[in-house]
Every structure is written in structure tokens, then in C-alpha cells.
Design a protein around this motif. Structure first.
Motif, PDB file in Angstrom:
ATOM      1  N   GLY A  34      37.347  37.960  38.328  1.00  0.00           N
ATOM      2  CA  GLY A  34      36.612  39.164  37.973  1.00  0.00           C
ATOM      3  C   GLY A  34      36.638  40.177  39.101  1.00  0.00           C
ATOM      4  N   ARG A  35      36.488  39.680  40.341  1.00  0.00           N
ATOM      5  CA  ARG A  35      36.536  40.577  41.495  1.00  0.00           C
ATOM      6  C   ARG A  35      37.913  41.226  41.624  1.00  0.00           C
ATOM      7  NH1 ARG A  35      34.690  37.102  45.167  1.00  0.00           N
ATOM      8  NH2 ARG A  35      36.720  36.510  45.994  1.00  0.00           N
TER       9      ARG A  35
ATOM     10  N   MET B 203      41.819  45.793  40.435  1.00  0.00           N
ATOM     11  CA  MET B 203      43.005  46.319  39.749  1.00  0.00           C
ATOM     12  C   MET B 203      42.638  47.487  38.838  1.00  0.00           C
ATOM     13  SD  MET B 203      45.559  44.539  40.834  1.00  0.00           S
ATOM     14  CE  MET B 203      46.833  44.963  39.663  1.00  0.00           C
ATOM     15  N   ALA B 204      41.431  47.451  38.283  1.00  0.00           N
ATOM     16  CA  ALA B 204      41.020  48.501  37.348  1.00  0.00           C
ATOM     17  C   ALA B 204      40.527  49.751  38.058  1.00  0.00           C
ATOM     18  CB  ALA B 204      39.924  47.962  36.417  1.00  0.00           C
ATOM     19  N   HIS B 205      40.266  49.672  39.352  1.00  0.00           N
ATOM     20  CA  HIS B 205      39.737  50.837  40.062  1.00  0.00           C
ATOM     21  C   HIS B 205      40.662  51.273  41.185  1.00  0.00           C
ATOM     22  CE1 HIS B 205      36.193  49.231  37.939  1.00  0.00           C
ATOM     23  NE2 HIS B 205      35.827  50.497  37.873  1.00  0.00           N
ATOM     24  N   SER B 206      40.540  50.645  42.363  1.00  0.00           N
ATOM     25  CA  SER B 206      41.319  51.125  43.510  1.00  0.00           C
ATOM     26  C   SER B 206      42.816  50.942  43.326  1.00  0.00           C
ATOM     27  CB  SER B 206      40.844  50.423  44.789  1.00  0.00           C
ATOM     28  OG  SER B 206      40.978  49.022  44.663  1.00  0.00           O
TER      29      SER B 206
ATOM     30  N   SER C 298      48.319  43.300  35.861  1.00  0.00           N
ATOM     31  CA  SER C 298      46.951  43.601  35.437  1.00  0.00           C
ATOM     32  C   SER C 298      46.592  42.827  34.163  1.00  0.00           C
ATOM     33  CB  SER C 298      46.819  45.112  35.202  1.00  0.00           C
ATOM     34  OG  SER C 298      45.498  45.434  34.843  1.00  0.00           O
ATOM     35  N   THR C 299      47.534  42.778  33.219  1.00  0.00           N
ATOM     36  CA  THR C 299      47.283  42.056  31.965  1.00  0.00           C
ATOM     37  C   THR C 299      47.126  40.563  32.218  1.00  0.00           C
ATOM     38  OG1 THR C 299      48.559  43.697  30.727  1.00  0.00           O
ATOM     39  CG2 THR C 299      48.199  41.555  29.672  1.00  0.00           C
ATOM     40  N   ASP C 300      47.993  40.025  33.057  1.00  0.00           N
ATOM     41  CA  ASP C 300      47.940  38.585  33.322  1.00  0.00           C
ATOM     42  C   ASP C 300      46.628  38.192  33.990  1.00  0.00           C
ATOM     43  OD1 ASP C 300      49.108  36.000  33.272  1.00  0.00           O
ATOM     44  OD2 ASP C 300      49.536  36.164  35.402  1.00  0.00           O
ATOM     45  N   LEU C 301      46.174  39.007  34.951  1.00  0.00           N
ATOM     46  CA  LEU C 301      44.895  38.708  35.604  1.00  0.00           C
ATOM     47  C   LEU C 301      43.745  38.794  34.604  1.00  0.00           C
ATOM     48  CD1 LEU C 301      45.319  40.579  39.019  1.00  0.00           C
ATOM     49  CD2 LEU C 301      45.425  38.118  38.607  1.00  0.00           C
ATOM     50  N   GLY C 302      43.814  39.781  33.701  1.00  0.00           N
ATOM     51  CA  GLY C 302      42.779  39.916  32.689  1.00  0.00           C
ATOM     52  C   GLY C 302      42.734  38.710  31.752  1.00  0.00           C
ATOM     53  N   VAL C 303      43.924  38.235  31.374  1.00  0.00           N
ATOM     54  CA  VAL C 303      43.993  37.063  30.492  1.00  0.00           C
ATOM     55  C   VAL C 303      43.441  35.830  31.205  1.00  0.00           C
ATOM     56  CG1 VAL C 303      45.578  35.466  29.352  1.00  0.00           C
ATOM     57  CG2 VAL C 303      45.909  37.928  29.113  1.00  0.00           C
TER      58      VAL C 303
END
Length: 625
Positions: free
Chosen positions: A94-95, A100-103, A553-558
Motif C-alpha cells: 500500500g505504501r 506510484m500513484a503520487h510522486s 503500477s498495475t502489478d503492484l496494485g494487483v
């Protein structure tokens, strides 16, 4: 008669008193974490045989029992380890996902702004202001890469510190368990409260790792972590520690101190929070740094290649904009060796499309080299040529000095690339806007001509034979400048003083036309740079450079979503196991209150027996006066 009755009464009073004390002990510890409810086991005394009959002799408290279910407790320990592991992984991912979603999202934004600046420069290739904007956007891309790499690197260092702190607490728990074992040996009866303390320490240890507990013949316990590493054996405790990684000393390994020996142990089956920390440092952060590194290499190397195929404002062959990822210094840094190694390896990136993430292990057993790929596949490789080298997954591994027998090195093609990215161009005039690869080229392959030295021949064509086995160099009118020879060429080619290098990826009948005559306002190379934005350079032609970021980004989200679901499931299992333990060992105040009244009445009744005995004794004494 009176004395026997007095004995019966006194034993009843003592038994009831112990039951009252135990009930009071339960009520007092109703909120004590890890406390197990206790109860008095009451038994009748041995009978007295007299006159052909058995006469009862009263009651006594045989033992204080601890309400305990071994299987339920073991189940709770396993579920605690699973929940701790899933929760830690979910929090870590999550961290990282949040970053990845911000900085980190600035990286693709900066790249798109760079391509936008190149597009603006293509409208007026000689505009120095537009050239400065392109360089500034290039610096923003490099700075973004460096910043995110720095954050990931710091997280890796912090995770190693957390591993050390966790190992220290586990060692403390091991020593506390030994202290509990020593106290248990000194206790003649069953040490209920010490056993509770023992279970509480095991429960905490389960948060950090997978734990199993075995009872020994002497009544003490063996505490085993992972898949069979003995942490505590009765009165002795081993010590966990960490060792410098081998060959990467920064990736500290888990080890067990046994006597005077230190044995490295695998962290693959540790589970719990400690296992999650190793997985985050070695897998997740490694994946993120590798993918960002692939982006840095793909973005920089493709632009540097085009710079080398064009002219700058001064009519010179273009220089690199970014760090040369095939410099000897960086190529050497990709091979991770032990400090005492004499091996000298250089790893060059020859094909972006084949470049993969992960660690490669190269081992020499004294007679041959074995390469283990990131997916675990092993293959035998034999360096050949001068200098000796072998190719794998788009890399050329040059072995200038071989490995010692049984030595192992790691090859990390992209791990540090995002941190190494720099803009090496200072003068905006050095941007190569004009391509020397003429529009009259006919190419079905990925053939490329690189100018090593400009000479007298300004225009020429490299022509491949119909079967692709030979090539020749002609002028624009078809006159032969370099006679047909085998393709691919073995080295640089001299075309009337102009030294060129031709790669080995041209297709049959390809024509690579070259013009070294500068033309004012020519933006052909800038247009090729723009096309890189959507060109599928990576993953065997399936992904653009920006797709690599989206994929990461997708892989980390999954992964995060998967561990979130796993945490939810583990929480349900943990709560169920905790309830089962509480059903057996928990203190129920209503039940204890009822017991208190029951034992109080028993105490009062037994007291009445003693009173009756006393009155009977007094009557006997009075009768004899």
C-alpha cells in the motif's frame, strides 16, 4: 466421633477456601492478556474401613488445573503468523502503491513533456530557446528517476534496519522463554501462570515468524521457527543474527548462531512479519527498481542511439543526451561480486527488447559456467571470442577475468539504472535534429548504420543481398564503393575515409541510405525521436517505455489487492481461532460469580460441620463432669 467430624469439616473448609481463592484469581485476571482460566480439581479422600463398612473421610483439593486446548492454541499461533505476514505485505504494498500513484507518476508525465518539447523543436529545429526547453525537460526526467530511485533505495535500507530490530526482539523472546523454562523447573507442581507467560511469548513470536512448539520428556519445550530452525531447546537458546549478503553485502541474510558457528539459513519459509520484510526488500523493491531501471535504459539508450544517427547545429555527429549505459564503468557495476573476487565482468545492453528484470546468477564450478535466470531456469554458458563473452536476454556478458572455482556472481542489468541516469549534454546546439539516415532507405529489418568517423564520402548506401548473406556499399548512382562481403560485417567499414559500423539486424534486400550533407531546417531526426514515444521498444516489441511503468503500477496494485483479500481471510481465521481458545481458556465473569456463591456456601456448610463437631465434643465433656 467428634474429632473425625472436625477433620471432615476442616478439610471441607480448606477445599472450599482454595476454590474461592482460585475463583478470585480468575476474576482478578479477567483482563490479563494471555491468562487461562484455572479450576480446582476436587477429589474424595480414601475411605476408612471399620466394622465391615467403608466410611467416607472427606474431601481434598487434588490439583489446580489450567483450562487449555493445545490444538486450539497451535491453530491460533499459525493464524497469527499468517495474519501478521499478510498485514505486513498489504501495508508495504500500500505504501509503495501510494508512492506510484503520487510522486512516481511524475516520471511518465515528465517523459511525455519531453516528447512534447521535442515536437515543439521539430517545428523550428534551429531555435535555441526550443533546444533549451528540450534539455530542461530531459533534466526533469532524469531528476524524477533519481528521486524515486533514492526513495526506493532508502526504503531498502530502512527495511534492513527493521529486519535487524525484529531479529533482536526474537532473540529477546528466546531468552525470556529460557528464563520461563528455568522457573518451571523450580516449581514442584504444574506452573499454570508460567505456562500462560510461555504461551504469550510464543504468540508474540508467531507474529514475527512461523513457530512450532514440541514438548520434551523433561516437561520443557523446544521452539522451532521456519521449516526446522531450533530457536529454543529447553534451557538453551540459539541466537538469530544477520550476515552481509553474498555476493551483495547490502542484502543482509538471516543466520543462526549455534555455539561458535554461524549458519546462514533460508528466509523463504520464515513467514510472519520477518518473512514479509525479506520479501519486500528482495522481491517488491527489487522489482520496482528493476522496472524503473529498464525505463531509464530504454528511454536514454533509444534517444542516445538516435543522437548518434544525426547532425547537430554545428554539423557534427550528435552526442549522447543521457548517461551512456554501455560505458565500461556501468557495464562493470552490473556484475555484483564478493569483495575478495578477482573476476572482471562487464555486462553490456545490446538489445532493449530482450532486456528483463531480475537477478541472474553466474556460477563457475571449475570447469564450466552455469547461468540461472530470474525465472529459475539454468543453462550452461561458454564465453567465446576475443575478449570472451556470451549473450543472454539482450545482454553481452564479457568475461575479462574469469571466476574462481565455486565462485558465484550476480548480474543485475537494470537495478541501479534509474539512480545512474544523468543528462550529460550541456550545449543545446548539440541536439541532433537532422538524421543522416536518408529517407530513401528501404528497410524491413532493424538495420542500423553508425558513423564512427566522417570522411570524404558524404553519400552512400549499404545494400543487403536478396538472401541477406552479403552486403555492399554503393554511391547514390549505384557505383560500388565497397565490394560485396559477408554480412554481418566483422568490424568497422572504411567507405572512402568515412568509417561506419553496421549492426546485424538488417533484413534481406534492405537498403540503408546515408547522407552526411547538413541541411538547414532538417528535422528528420527529431521526428524519429518523437516516434519513440509510441514505439514498442521493450518486452520483445510488446511494450513502449511508458507501458513498462503502467505494467509496474498495475502489478503492484494487483499484488496489494491480493494481499488485502488474504489479510481479510487471515483475520477471519485468526478471530475464529481466538474464539476457540477463549471458549476453553477465557474467564466468564457470570460463571465465576456463580462459582463464588457455590463455593462460599460450601465453605459455610463445612464450617457448620466444624461447629457441630465442637458442640458434640462439648456435650461429651459436660456428660463426664
Amino acid at each position: 466421633m467428634g474429632l473425625d467430624l472436625l477433620s471432615l469439616g476442616s478439610q471441607g473448609v480448606l477445599t472450599a477456601q482454595r476454590q474461592l481463592n482460585t475463583t478470585g484469581h480468575n476474576i482478578s485476571n479477567v483482563n490479563t492478556e494471555g491468562y487461562s482460566r484455572q479450576s480446582v480439581e476436587q477429589k474424595t479422600n480414601d475411605v476408612h474401613f471399620w466394622g465391615g463398612n467403608n466410611y467416607g473421610t472427606g474431601v481434598h483439593a487434588a490439583a489446580i488445573r489450567r483450562n487449555y486446548d493445545k490444538f486450539a492454541v497451535n491453530e491460533l499461533n499459525v493464524s497469527t503468523s499468517n495474519l501478521s505476514h499478510a498485514a505486513a505485505r498489504n501495508e508495504q504494498l500500500g505504501r509503495l502503491d501510494d508512492m506510484m500513484a503520487h510522486s512516481a507518476k511524475k516520471i511518465p508525465e515528465n517523459m511525455n513533456e519531453f516528447y512534447g518539447a521535442v515536437k515543439g523543436l521539430a517545428d523550428s529545429p534551429s531555435d535555441m530557446g526550443a533546444r533549451k526547453v528540450v534539455l530542461e525537460k530531459a533534466r526533469m526526467v532524469a531528476a524524477g528517476m533519481n528521486d524515486v530511485y533514492g526513495v526506493l533505495q532508502q526504503q531498502s535500507i530502512d527495511t534492513s534496519s527493521q529486519i535487524d530490530a525484529t531479529v533482536k526482539r526474537m532473540n529477546d523472546i528466546g531468552q525470556e522463554l529460557v528464563d520461563v523454562h528455568k522457573a518451571m523447573l523450580k516449581t514442584p507442581a504444574e506452573a499454570n501462570d508460567l505456562l500462560d507467560r510461555h504461551d504469550k511469548l510464543i504468540r508474540e513470536l508467531s507474529e514475527y515468524t512461523q513457530v512450532s512448539v514440541n514438548t520434551r520428556e523433561d516437561g520443557l519445550f523446544n521452539v522451532i521457527i521456519g521449516s526446522g530452525h531450533m530457536l529454543v531447546s529447553g534451557m538453551n537458546s540459539s541466537e538469530l543474527t544477520t550476515l552481509p549478503g553474498k555476493p551483495d553485502h547490502q542484502e543482509r541474510r538471516l543466520a543462526l548462531v549455534e555455539g561458535k558457528t554461524v549458519k546462514a539459513i533460508s528466509n523463504q519459509d520464515i513467514r510472519g512479519k520477518l518473512g514479509a520484510l525479506f520479501e519486500y526488500r528482495d522481491d517488491t523493491l527489487g522489482q520496482a527498481r528493476d522496472e524503473l531501471g529498464r525505463m531509464a535504459i530504454g528511454f536514454s539508450q533509444s534517444l542516445n542511439d538516435l543522437q548518434g544517427q544525426g547532425f547537430d547545429l554545428n554539423g557534427e555527429v550528435g552526442k549522447n543526451i543521457f548517461t551512456d549505459y554501455n560505458s565500461d564503468r556501468i557495464a562493470s557495476a552490473r556484475a555484483i561480486k564478493s569483495g575478495d573476487s578477482t573476476a572482471d565482468l562487464k555486462v553490456y545492453i545490446d538489445d532493449l527488447q530482450q532486456l528483463k528484470r531480475g537477478d541472474y546468477q553466474l556460477k563457475f564450478d571449475g570447469t564450466q559456467y552455469t547461468l540461472t535466470s530470474p525465472d529459475g531456469k539454468q543453462s550452461t554458458v561458454t564465453p567465446s571470442g576475443t575478449p570472451p563473452s556470451f549473450n543472454v536476454d539482450g545482454m553481452r556478458v564479457q568475461v575479462d577475468a574469469g571466476l574462481a572455482a565455486n565462485e558465484r556472481v550476480l548480474i543485475r542489468p537494470a537495478r541501479s539504472a534509474a539512480g545512474q541516469m544523468r543528462v550529460t549534454m550541456d550545449d543545446p546546439a548539440d541536439i541532433a535534429a537532422q538524421s543522416y539516415v536518408s529517407a530513401s532507405s528501404v528497410s524491413n529489418g532493424d538495420g542500423d548504420v553508425r558513423i564512427l568517423q566522417a570522411g570524404g564520402q558524404k553519400e552512400f548506401q549499404v545494400r543487403l543481398s536478396p538472401d541477406g548473406s552479403q552486403f555492399a556499399v554503393t554511391d547514390p548512382k549505384g557505383q560500388v564503393l565497397v565490394a560485396p562481403q559477408a554480412y554481418p560485417p566483422g568490424g568497422p567499414i572504411d567507405v572512402n575515409g568515412t568509417i561506419i559500423e553496421v549492426n546485424d539486424k538488417a533484413a534481406p534486400d534492405d537498403v540503408l541510405a546515408v547522407s552526411l550533407i547538413p541541411a538547414d531546417g532538417d528535422n528528420s531526426n527529431l521526428i524519429r525521436m518523437q516516434e519513440l514515444q509510441t514505439e514498442k521498444l521493450m518486452d520483445n516489441g510488446r511494450s513502449t517505455v511508458l507501458d513498462v511503468y503502467e505494467g509496474l503500477s498495475t502489478d503492484l496494485g494487483v499484488q496489494k489487492a491480493s494481499y488485502k483479500r488474504l489479510q481479510d481471510v487471515s483475520m477471519v481465521e485468526h478471530d475464529a481461532a481466538e474464539s476457540r481458545v477463549a471458549e476453553v481458556s477465557g474467564v466468564n465473569l457470570d460463571e465465576e460469580a456463580a462459582n463464588m456463591m457455590k463455593f462460599q456456601r460450601a465453605y459455610m456448610a463445612a464450617s457448620r460441620i466444624m461447629t457441630a463437631a465442637n458442640e458434640t465434643f462439648d456435650s461429651l465433656l459436660n456428660a463426664t463432669r
